[in-house]
Design a protein around this motif. Sequence first.
Motif, PDB file in Angstrom:
ATOM      1  N   ALA A   2       0.917   0.778 -49.038  1.00  0.00           N
ATOM      2  CA  ALA A   2      -0.474   0.610 -48.659  1.00  0.00           C
ATOM      3  C   ALA A   2      -1.341   1.659 -49.336  1.00  0.00           C
ATOM      4  N   ALA A   3      -2.649   1.370 -49.368  1.00  0.00           N
ATOM      5  CA  ALA A   3      -3.570   2.278 -50.043  1.00  0.00           C
ATOM      6  C   ALA A   3      -3.554   3.663 -49.419  1.00  0.00           C
ATOM      7  N   ASP A   4      -3.471   3.735 -48.079  1.00  0.00           N
ATOM      8  CA  ASP A   4      -3.494   5.057 -47.446  1.00  0.00           C
ATOM      9  C   ASP A   4      -2.253   5.870 -47.787  1.00  0.00           C
ATOM     10  N   ALA A   5      -1.112   5.206 -47.964  1.00  0.00           N
ATOM     11  CA  ALA A   5       0.109   5.918 -48.354  1.00  0.00           C
ATOM     12  C   ALA A   5      -0.030   6.473 -49.766  1.00  0.00           C
ATOM     13  N   ILE A   6      -0.632   5.690 -50.654  1.00  0.00           N
ATOM     14  CA  ILE A   6      -0.862   6.149 -52.021  1.00  0.00           C
ATOM     15  C   ILE A   6      -1.830   7.321 -52.026  1.00  0.00           C
ATOM     16  N   GLU A   7      -2.898   7.212 -51.241  1.00  0.00           N
ATOM     17  CA  GLU A   7      -3.883   8.281 -51.164  1.00  0.00           C
ATOM     18  C   GLU A   7      -3.249   9.582 -50.669  1.00  0.00           C
ATOM     19  N   ASN A   8      -2.382   9.487 -49.658  1.00  0.00           N
ATOM     20  CA  ASN A   8      -1.740  10.678 -49.126  1.00  0.00           C
ATOM     21  C   ASN A   8      -0.772  11.292 -50.136  1.00  0.00           C
ATOM     22  N   ASP A   9      -0.086  10.437 -50.876  1.00  0.00           N
ATOM     23  CA  ASP A   9       0.844  10.945 -51.886  1.00  0.00           C
ATOM     24  C   ASP A   9       0.090  11.669 -52.999  1.00  0.00           C
ATOM     25  N   PRO A  19      -7.709  10.656 -52.098  1.00  0.00           N
ATOM     26  CA  PRO A  19      -8.699  10.051 -52.992  1.00  0.00           C
ATOM     27  C   PRO A  19      -8.947   8.581 -52.669  1.00  0.00           C
ATOM     28  N   PRO A  20     -10.193   8.118 -52.743  1.00  0.00           N
ATOM     29  CA  PRO A  20     -10.459   6.688 -52.531  1.00  0.00           C
ATOM     30  C   PRO A  20      -9.661   5.859 -53.522  1.00  0.00           C
ATOM     31  N   THR A  21      -9.028   4.806 -53.027  1.00  0.00           N
ATOM     32  CA  THR A  21      -8.103   4.011 -53.848  1.00  0.00           C
ATOM     33  C   THR A  21      -8.331   2.527 -53.606  1.00  0.00           C
ATOM     34  N   LEU A  22      -8.346   1.770 -54.693  1.00  0.00           N
ATOM     35  CA  LEU A  22      -8.419   0.315 -54.624  1.00  0.00           C
ATOM     36  C   LEU A  22      -7.130  -0.248 -55.197  1.00  0.00           C
ATOM     37  N   LEU A  23      -6.546  -1.217 -54.495  1.00  0.00           N
ATOM     38  CA  LEU A  23      -5.331  -1.862 -54.970  1.00  0.00           C
ATOM     39  C   LEU A  23      -5.636  -3.289 -55.399  1.00  0.00           C
ATOM     40  N   ALA A  24      -5.204  -3.648 -56.604  1.00  0.00           N
ATOM     41  CA  ALA A  24      -5.383  -5.014 -57.087  1.00  0.00           C
ATOM     42  C   ALA A  24      -4.126  -5.834 -56.850  1.00  0.00           C
ATOM     43  N   ARG A  25      -2.976  -5.194 -57.021  1.00  0.00           N
ATOM     44  CA  ARG A  25      -1.691  -5.832 -56.710  1.00  0.00           C
ATOM     45  C   ARG A  25      -0.932  -4.857 -55.824  1.00  0.00           C
ATOM     46  N   LYS A  26      -0.483  -5.338 -54.668  1.00  0.00           N
ATOM     47  CA  LYS A  26       0.025  -4.426 -53.656  1.00  0.00           C
ATOM     48  C   LYS A  26       1.544  -4.426 -53.521  1.00  0.00           C
ATOM     49  N   SER A  27       2.240  -5.266 -54.277  1.00  0.00           N
ATOM     50  CA  SER A  27       3.690  -5.268 -54.220  1.00  0.00           C
ATOM     51  C   SER A  27       4.221  -3.893 -54.604  1.00  0.00           C
ATOM     52  N   SER A  28       5.321  -3.466 -53.980  1.00  0.00           N
ATOM     53  CA  SER A  28       5.863  -2.141 -54.259  1.00  0.00           C
ATOM     54  C   SER A  28       6.330  -2.008 -55.704  1.00  0.00           C
ATOM     55  N   LYS A  29       6.687  -3.128 -56.334  1.00  0.00           N
ATOM     56  CA  LYS A  29       7.157  -3.081 -57.717  1.00  0.00           C
ATOM     57  C   LYS A  29       6.100  -3.560 -58.705  1.00  0.00           C
ATOM     58  N   ALA A  30       5.330  -4.552 -58.333  1.00  0.00           N
ATOM     59  CA  ALA A  30       4.284  -5.064 -59.230  1.00  0.00           C
ATOM     60  C   ALA A  30       2.938  -4.602 -58.703  1.00  0.00           C
ATOM     61  N   ARG A  31       2.625  -3.328 -58.937  1.00  0.00           N
ATOM     62  CA  ARG A  31       1.432  -2.759 -58.332  1.00  0.00           C
ATOM     63  C   ARG A  31       0.444  -2.282 -59.397  1.00  0.00           C
ATOM     64  N   ILE A  32      -0.837  -2.510 -59.124  1.00  0.00           N
ATOM     65  CA  ILE A  32      -1.927  -1.966 -59.931  1.00  0.00           C
ATOM     66  C   ILE A  32      -2.885  -1.292 -58.965  1.00  0.00           C
ATOM     67  N   LEU A  37      -9.675  10.839 -58.399  1.00  0.00           N
ATOM     68  CA  LEU A  37      -9.178  12.157 -58.055  1.00  0.00           C
ATOM     69  C   LEU A  37     -10.182  13.204 -58.506  1.00  0.00           C
ATOM     70  N   ARG A  38     -10.556  14.092 -57.584  1.00  0.00           N
ATOM     71  CA  ARG A  38     -11.514  15.119 -57.962  1.00  0.00           C
ATOM     72  C   ARG A  38     -11.326  16.376 -57.119  1.00  0.00           C
ATOM     73  N   SER A  39     -11.650  17.479 -57.764  1.00  0.00           N
ATOM     74  CA  SER A  39     -11.618  18.777 -57.108  1.00  0.00           C
ATOM     75  C   SER A  39     -12.763  19.602 -57.674  1.00  0.00           C
ATOM     76  N   SER A  40     -13.521  20.214 -56.801  1.00  0.00           N
ATOM     77  CA  SER A  40     -14.674  21.003 -57.240  1.00  0.00           C
ATOM     78  C   SER A  40     -14.319  22.455 -57.523  1.00  0.00           C
ATOM     79  N   ARG A  41     -13.057  22.810 -57.294  1.00  0.00           N
ATOM     80  CA  ARG A  41     -12.668  24.204 -57.503  1.00  0.00           C
ATOM     81  C   ARG A  41     -11.359  24.297 -58.269  1.00  0.00           C
TER      82      ARG A  41
END
Length: 301
Positions: A2-9, A19-32, A37-41
Amino acid sequence: MAADAIENDLARRFRIDPPPTLLARKSSKARIGFSRLRSSRPMHGHSIATPPEEAFAFWVPLSVPFFSNLWTAGRRREVPELRLGDAQLVDLGDHPVVSLDIPFDAIRFYITQVALDEMANEAGIRRVKGLYASNFGARDLVMFGLAQALAGAMEQSCDETAMFSECIALAFFAHIVRAYGSVPIGGRNARGGLAAWQLQRARDLVNVNLAHDLSIAEIAHECGLSSGYFARAFKRSTGVPPCQWLSKMRIERAKELLKDPRCELAEIALLCGFVDQSHFTRVFSRSEGYSPGRWRRLHCL
């Protein structure tokens, strides 16, 4: 995943807020997926490498400077300083790690090899066996445009986000298979030669492995081709067979080393991939009309 798992990783690996994340393909193997990602410091240390996977990531900076150091397969890589409008490609099978010593803001494009395979099948084109960019990438205004569009979409939250990310994924795929996988419409290169990325990959492999007995099969494998097809396509692209071209590259490297009076002929022979000094002398003399020693005296006074 899921997107939140990717964001946490990603947050854990880069020591940032999820980081805000959009998923186009959500399969664990066929994923886009696309993440900002940003950091101000600036931070001390490096990002955390993850287990190798058959997937690729493109980094498209939205501001500069960008990550100043890159390591893949445990080695520090010399990469050009990225500008706005550039894109950097890394193979996630090579344990990529970056230094976090400067602020950063970039869109990360992620695609697995399985997703590449599935979309190639859907598009009716041949399988895209990996992606490659000389020196990890350079100017790519198409990717920069997609990154800007994604950055704008990530600022919003609406029901149309999923459809939008799928459209971006299609544009992303269509672009990268031609720019980084070089898949022409209808299959192979129309002239029967190597695609631009394949020719550059072959050259890069030879240049960094001149001292080793690199086989045609190994180079062909890196280009996603059989040995026979690679040899024929290479000759169509360059006008000479791979073995002849390899010999020429060894001679050119030898000439560079001959200009250094501190290099012994036996040492040069080994550094350039010749069996021994005698072999080096025979091949060099046949190519240049002079022995290596005489060539050095004539050109390095």
